[in-house]
Design an enzyme around this catalytic site. Sequence first.
Site, PDB file in Angstrom:
ATOM      1  N   GLN A   1     -14.048  30.046   2.949  1.00 44.52           N
ATOM      2  CA  GLN A   1     -14.219  29.294   4.203  1.00 44.52           C
ATOM      3  C   GLN A   1     -14.950  27.872   3.631  1.00 44.52           C
ATOM      4  O   GLN A   1     -14.716  26.747   4.293  1.00 44.52           O
ATOM      5  CB  GLN A   1     -14.897  29.924   5.272  1.00 44.52           C
ATOM      6  CG  GLN A   1     -14.280  31.118   5.872  1.00 44.52           C
ATOM      7  CD  GLN A   1     -14.197  32.364   4.972  1.00 44.52           C
ATOM      8  OE1 GLN A   1     -14.530  32.313   3.771  1.00 44.52           O
ATOM      9  NE2 GLN A   1     -14.303  33.423   5.872  1.00 44.52           N
TER      10      GLN A   1
ATOM     11  N   ALA B   1     -18.005  32.881  14.391  1.00 49.54           N
ATOM     12  CA  ALA B   1     -18.282  33.731  15.780  1.00 49.54           C
ATOM     13  C   ALA B   1     -18.113  33.155  16.845  1.00 49.54           C
ATOM     14  O   ALA B   1     -17.581  33.767  17.893  1.00 49.54           O
ATOM     15  CB  ALA B   1     -19.962  34.116  15.586  1.00 49.54           C
TER      16      ALA B   1
ATOM     17  N   ARG C   1     -13.016  42.743  15.415  1.00 50.12           N
ATOM     18  CA  ARG C   1     -14.121  42.201  14.439  1.00 50.12           C
ATOM     19  C   ARG C   1     -15.583  42.950  14.976  1.00 50.12           C
ATOM     20  O   ARG C   1     -15.818  42.124  16.338  1.00 50.12           O
ATOM     21  CB  ARG C   1     -14.018  40.916  14.150  1.00 50.12           C
ATOM     22  CG  ARG C   1     -12.945  40.251  13.542  1.00 50.12           C
ATOM     23  CD  ARG C   1     -12.922  38.905  12.779  1.00 50.12           C
ATOM     24  NE  ARG C   1     -13.493  39.205  11.528  1.00 50.12           N
ATOM     25  CZ  ARG C   1     -14.033  37.844  10.804  1.00 50.12           C
ATOM     26  NH1 ARG C   1     -13.806  36.888  11.285  1.00 50.12           N
ATOM     27  NH2 ARG C   1     -14.723  38.340   9.565  1.00 50.12           N
TER      28      ARG C   1
ATOM     29  N   ASN D   1     -24.866  37.026   8.734  1.00 45.96           N
ATOM     30  CA  ASN D   1     -23.962  35.796   8.393  1.00 45.96           C
ATOM     31  C   ASN D   1     -22.957  36.215   7.152  1.00 45.96           C
ATOM     32  O   ASN D   1     -23.238  37.256   6.855  1.00 45.96           O
ATOM     33  CB  ASN D   1     -24.863  34.475   8.182  1.00 45.96           C
ATOM     34  CG  ASN D   1     -23.705  33.261   8.316  1.00 45.96           C
ATOM     35  OD1 ASN D   1     -23.178  33.157   9.045  1.00 45.96           O
ATOM     36  ND2 ASN D   1     -23.735  32.556   7.176  1.00 45.96           N
ATOM     37  N   LYS D   2     -22.286  35.480   7.077  1.00 47.19           N
ATOM     38  CA  LYS D   2     -21.327  35.554   5.697  1.00 47.19           C
ATOM     39  C   LYS D   2     -21.765  35.928   4.620  1.00 47.19           C
ATOM     40  O   LYS D   2     -22.981  35.721   4.119  1.00 47.19           O
ATOM     41  CB  LYS D   2     -20.500  34.212   5.608  1.00 47.19           C
ATOM     42  CG  LYS D   2     -19.508  34.190   4.629  1.00 47.19           C
ATOM     43  CD  LYS D   2     -18.355  35.457   4.665  1.00 47.19           C
ATOM     44  CE  LYS D   2     -17.786  35.057   5.783  1.00 47.19           C
ATOM     45  NZ  LYS D   2     -16.717  36.375   6.493  1.00 47.19           N
TER      46      LYS D   2
ATOM     47  N   ASP E   1     -23.772  35.379  12.751  1.00 49.01           N
ATOM     48  CA  ASP E   1     -22.769  36.073  13.461  1.00 49.01           C
ATOM     49  C   ASP E   1     -23.447  37.010  14.545  1.00 49.01           C
ATOM     50  O   ASP E   1     -22.932  37.413  15.471  1.00 49.01           O
ATOM     51  CB  ASP E   1     -22.016  36.906  12.669  1.00 49.01           C
ATOM     52  CG  ASP E   1     -20.929  36.115  11.962  1.00 49.01           C
ATOM     53  OD1 ASP E   1     -21.264  35.345  10.866  1.00 49.01           O
ATOM     54  OD2 ASP E   1     -19.787  35.949  12.482  1.00 49.01           O
TER      55      ASP E   1
HETATM   56  O1  MRU Z   1     -15.261  35.651   8.533  1.00 47.34           O
HETATM   57  P1  MRU Z   1     -15.806  34.330   9.264  1.00 47.34           P
HETATM   58  O2  MRU Z   1     -14.852  33.134   8.662  1.00 47.34           O
HETATM   59  O3  MRU Z   1     -15.505  34.503  10.779  1.00 47.34           O
HETATM   60  O4  MRU Z   1     -17.236  34.213   9.251  1.00 47.34           O
HETATM   61  C1  MRU Z   1     -18.005  33.217   9.515  1.00 47.34           C
HETATM   62  C2  MRU Z   1     -19.365  33.449   9.408  1.00 47.34           C
HETATM   63  O5  MRU Z   1     -19.971  33.987   8.741  1.00 47.34           O
HETATM   64  C3  MRU Z   1     -19.940  31.983  10.062  1.00 47.34           C
HETATM   65  O6  MRU Z   1     -21.187  31.508   9.372  1.00 47.34           O
HETATM   66  C4  MRU Z   1     -20.520  32.308  11.373  1.00 47.34           C
HETATM   67  O7  MRU Z   1     -19.698  33.007  12.166  1.00 47.34           O
HETATM   68  C5  MRU Z   1     -21.373  31.190  12.329  1.00 47.34           C
HETATM   69  S1  MRU Z   1     -19.981  30.022  12.605  1.00 47.34           S
HETATM   70  C6  MRU Z   1     -20.737  29.054  13.866  1.00 47.34           C
END
Ligand code: MRU
Length: 343
Positions: free
Chosen positions: A198, A51, A92, A249-250, A239
């Site tokens: 990730q 994010a 996004r 979040n993810k 996020d």
């Molecule tokens: O799809 P992504 O890889 O952008 O998702 C990222 C996440 O869900 C992270 O946990 C979140 O953005 C926090 S990053 C400091």
Amino acid sequence: MHPIQAVRWSPDCRAVRIIDQTALPERFVERDLRTLDDVCTAIASLAVRGAPAIGIAGAMGLVVSLDSFDDQSADALRARTAVHAHRIIATRPTAANLAWAVNAVAAQAMLPAASSGAVLAAMRAKAAALLEDDGAMCRRIGELGVSLLADGARVMTHCNAGALATTGMGTALAPVYVATERGLHVSVLACETRPLLQGGRLTSWELSRAGVPVRVITDGSAAHAMREGRVDLVIVGADRIAANGDTANKIGTYALAIAARHHGIPFYVAAPSSTFDPALATGDAIPIEQRGRDEVARVAGRVIVPNEVPVDNPAFDVTPAALISAIVSDRAIHTPPYRFGES
Ligand code: MRU
């Protein structure tokens, strides 16, 4: 060791230089984004991700994408800014940081300025300030969050909320890095994070590079690891955080929070101010990005789901505030009941 700089200016400041996160861990590749298409494609494909990082890349990308329009009138540049900002933000939808940072830079274009050069200079200065602030917010999260970690703490995390996801030392991983700097022995259990891995590819890469002990597990074994007593606390990034503390979040984060509650393990969220969206009363209104079928249905180029079978691929989920033990921001460690945005 050279610090990770996920997003920075190219030496001539005419491009946004990113680490291409789709190539890690096999290859370390940096790429320069110059055009609107470059910026949108890099964000949409997760070449730059996380994010805070997409917010800063989007803000800087807005500026560089407008560089070739500096011979137009200030008003023409303003109109062009609105178009570019809209396209970048649309890449996004879930992370609050993207619209927040891009709009902050675009707002500079609306201030009175005689020439397009002056408009662009104001936007560039704002993007540079956001880049600086993001790194500082990460450090403050680390310095506040380190109080949650005892010597020997075993931290579970999900996705990547480290240096690669920000322009500083990360959010969820910032307390781990600060603890390590201070000589505490902290280790991390990283969930691999289906479907784009990730955790397996990125969190493990940056922690092992920094000398922090890390081990990768499949997402499906997280509750098992908790039951075996291998997890002292969970820290994840965010996020978007609604006014009541509900946190996007993810995908998979919500299941971790439920498992942590069942096992009496504290579950923490760490995020900078740019991730909070107090305009949303609860997490129900957080838009959840739906991504393409192939991310789930193919692995290493092989079809793993029959073509006739539909696939769902939500990129994020929302963890209810009631499952979150505390939220670490760059300002404070917030404890329930959460009421963000109230003065
Ligand atoms: O799809 P992504 O890889 O952008 O998702 C990222 C996440 O869900 C992270 O946990 C979140 O953005 C926090 S990053 C400091």
